[in-house]
Design a protein around this motif. Structure first.
Motif, short mmCIF file in Angstrom:
data_model
loop_
_atom_site.label_atom_id
_atom_site.label_comp_id
_atom_site.label_asym_id
_atom_site.label_seq_id
_atom_site.Cartn_x
_atom_site.Cartn_y
_atom_site.Cartn_z
N GLY A 225 0.81 -1.22 0.00
CA GLY A 225 0.00 0.00 0.00
C GLY A 225 0.83 1.26 0.00
N VAL A 226 1.92 1.28 -0.78
CA VAL A 226 2.78 2.47 -0.84
C VAL A 226 2.51 3.25 -2.12
N VAL A 227 2.85 4.55 -2.08
CA VAL A 227 2.65 5.43 -3.23
C VAL A 227 3.55 4.98 -4.37
N VAL A 281 12.63 5.56 -4.15
CA VAL A 281 11.64 6.49 -4.71
C VAL A 281 10.27 6.25 -4.08
N LEU A 282 9.88 4.97 -3.98
CA LEU A 282 8.58 4.64 -3.38
C LEU A 282 8.52 5.09 -1.92
N ALA A 283 9.64 4.93 -1.20
CA ALA A 283 9.69 5.30 0.22
C ALA A 283 9.51 6.80 0.41
N VAL A 284 10.24 7.59 -0.36
CA VAL A 284 10.16 9.05 -0.22
C VAL A 284 8.76 9.55 -0.58
N MET A 285 8.19 9.03 -1.68
CA MET A 285 6.84 9.45 -2.07
C MET A 285 5.81 9.05 -1.02
N SER A 286 5.98 7.87 -0.43
CA SER A 286 5.03 7.41 0.59
C SER A 286 5.11 8.27 1.84
N LEU A 287 6.32 8.61 2.26
CA LEU A 287 6.49 9.47 3.43
C LEU A 287 5.86 10.83 3.19
N ILE A 309 0.41 4.26 4.99
CA ILE A 309 1.21 4.50 3.79
C ILE A 309 2.56 5.09 4.17
N ALA A 310 2.54 6.07 5.08
CA ALA A 310 3.79 6.69 5.53
C ALA A 310 4.65 5.70 6.32
N GLN A 311 4.00 4.88 7.17
CA GLN A 311 4.75 3.90 7.96
C GLN A 311 5.42 2.87 7.07
N MET A 312 4.74 2.46 6.00
CA MET A 312 5.35 1.51 5.05
C MET A 312 6.55 2.13 4.33
N GLY A 313 6.54 3.46 4.20
CA GLY A 313 7.70 4.15 3.64
C GLY A 313 8.94 3.90 4.47
N PHE A 314 8.78 3.89 5.80
CA PHE A 314 9.91 3.59 6.68
C PHE A 314 10.39 2.16 6.51
N VAL A 315 9.46 1.23 6.33
CA VAL A 315 9.84 -0.17 6.12
C VAL A 315 10.69 -0.28 4.85
N LEU A 316 10.28 0.42 3.79
CA LEU A 316 11.05 0.38 2.53
C LEU A 316 12.43 0.99 2.71
N LEU A 317 12.55 2.00 3.58
CA LEU A 317 13.88 2.57 3.84
C LEU A 317 14.82 1.52 4.42
N GLY A 318 14.28 0.69 5.33
CA GLY A 318 15.10 -0.39 5.89
C GLY A 318 15.46 -1.42 4.85
N LEU A 319 14.51 -1.76 3.98
CA LEU A 319 14.76 -2.77 2.95
C LEU A 319 15.77 -2.30 1.91
#
Length: 494
Positions: A225-227, A281-287, A309-319
């Motif tokens: 569910g990320v941007v 890119v997905l992480a920054v847009m989601s945040l 959506i914003a919280q999943m952005g943080f998960v992508l940053l870790g990945l």
């Protein structure tokens, strides 16, 4: 290649047999005895947890069914938290579902059975070591959730949400399948280990691989569910019954994280440079979009959807922080920080929606921000629990959410991308506004609803423990962090 070793599948086999038995037993129960279905569902989850705990304590990695299924420390830890998430959801939603007729008439115990079948799909996703196995688990989970969203057939919002979720979910599955087909065409294998080895050998055309990765990342982004694949999240969260919203926002996120690790890290690690750029890119847009859009929401469920959506952005940053060039020494720390974050998010989301369902009653959905005004005057204890959840989501110390954000930011800093860390911190500060707004309304505004809160003992106890756990693990996060790091280190090393 051992195809007869069923020990790694004991939990899945037990869940399948027990859920089928619950479905049959429920057919012969009257409405007044629906609590039997509820208790059997909780006992089933306890049995699964006992079986998985044995494997987790062993700490070994076992393959079965021609390497299509894997039992390793990461999968076992995620399964244990999935059981907990579903169990808490069933406890929190019992009164809510009863008041709305979701456990009576023709519906019967389908709510419990579909929740357990969705969990079975998640378990297959978490332990899948083959493209097809993962996809089968994904579809079992998705089909169960589609039906759950539409469970209240007389409710127009729920029906609309189910339609949106089904159509966009089918689109996401199509993206994922197309990406898998391209990778299969390029490598000639559906086994993740074989695919990784062939890519590492350099005998595969890179153009086909990049196209396959693009479609696969798009499919995964839909599930997280990320941007820009977030369109379904706020509508489905708002339209679905709150009990089903919690089923959507809880355990499935753990399974989505698991397939990200399986597909991207274990299957496509040689191409990490390509998919890491996409995730960034997905992480920054989601945040950005998640936090900014949440500010404008007056519906709490919709606000929490954009928060997700914003919280999943943080998960992508870790990945995306696991490798720097060819250096993969930081991979266990980065991926374990993402795992720690997703577990923290699920635990906090459970408590948040638990309070929403606690305030709801027959004929009234407590999902508008205004419904939380003056909650402290009606129940200081539950206002405190909701405050804990909001503080945790905002990343305010000493809550668990702060430790989770800190561990991810530490992983991002380890890659040398200071600008990305600053961006994440800035959007987190913006996001703190709408979380703290809820706290302000609960403690400083006059209540608009004077109705007494009637809370079942089991919900009161479990919700209180949920809140205390967020504080306790926030003050002493070492045990959970260590468990995630150990599990990820053993899994990546196997």
């Amino acid at each position: 290649m051992n195809t007869t070793n069923l020990i790694p599948l004991y939990a899945e086999i037990f869940l399948l047999i027990a859920t089928s038995a619950i479905l049959l037993i429920d057919m012969f129960l009257s409405e007044g005895k629906r609590s039997i279905t509820y208790m059997l569902s909780l006992l089933t989850l306890a049995g699964c947890a006992a079986l998985t705990l044995v494997d987790f304590n062993a700490g070994t990695t076992v393959y079965t069914f021609s390497n299509m299924f894997i039992s390793d420390p990461m999968s076992n830890l995620l399964k244990l938290f999935s059981y907990g998430a579903v169990a808490l959801t069933l406890v929190y939603s019992r009164t809510y579902a009863t008041d709305r007729g979701m456990l009576s008439g023709n519906l019967g115990g389908e709510f419990y059975v579909l929740a357990l079948f969705a969990l079975l799909g998640q378990m297959v996703m978490i332990s899948g070591n083959n493209f097809l196995t993962i996809y089968l688990g994904l579809e079992l989970m998705s089909l169960s959730l589609y039906a759950l969203v539409a469970l209240r057939r007389d409710n127009a919002k729920a029906t609309e949400a189910a339609m949106k979720y089904f159509i966009l979910g089918a689109l996401a599955s199509g993206f994922l399948l197309y990406g898998i087909s391209m990778l299969y065409g390029a490598t000639g294998s559906l086994d993740l280990t074989t695919v990784a080895n062939k890519i590492h050998e350099g005998s595969v055309k890179p153009t086909i691989l990049v196209f396959g990765i693009v479609f696969m990342v798009a499919g995964l982004a839909f599930k997280l569910g990320v941007v820009p694949f977030h369109m379904w999240v706020p509508d489905v969260y708002q339209g679905a019954p709150t009990a089903v919203t919690l089923l959507l926002g809880g355990a499935p996120k753990l399974a989505a994280f698991a397939i990200c690790i399986r597909l991207l890290v274990e299957g496509l690690m040689p191409l990490a440079h390509d998919w890491q750029q996409m995730l960034m890119v997905l992480a920054v847009m989601s945040l950005a979009i998640g936090n900014l859009t949440a500010i404008a929401q007056s519906n709490l469920k919709r606000m929490l959807a954009y928060s997700t959506i914003a919280q999943m952005g943080f998960v992508l940053l870790g990945l995306m922080s696991g490798t720097v060039g060819l250096d993969r020494s930081g991979a266990p720390d980065a991926y374990s920080s993402a795992m720690f974050y997703i577990i923290t998010y699920v635990m906090t989301t459970l408590g948040s929606f638990g309070v929403i369902m606690l305030l709801a009653r027959a004929g009234f959905e407590a999902e508008e921000l205004a419904d939380f005004k003056g909650l402290a005057k009606r129940s200081p204890w539950f206002a405190s629990i909701m405050s804990i959840m909001m503080f945790s989501l905002a990343g305010v110390p000493p809550m668990l959410g702060f430790a989770a954000k800190f561990s991810v930011l530490q992983a991002v800093l380890g890659t040398g991308q200071i600008w990305l860390t600053i961006v994440a911190v800035m959007f987190s500060l913006i996001g703190a506004f709408y979380y703290l707004r809820v706290v302000k309304m609960m403690w400083f505004d006059e209540p608009t609803d004077q109705a007494a809160l009637l809370v079942n003992t089991d919900m009161r106890v479990v919700l209180s423990l949920n809140g205390l756990m967020i504080v306790g693990l926030g003050v002493f996060p070492g045990a959970l962090l260590s468990a995630c790091l150990t599990a990820m280190t053993k899994t990546l090393g196997s």
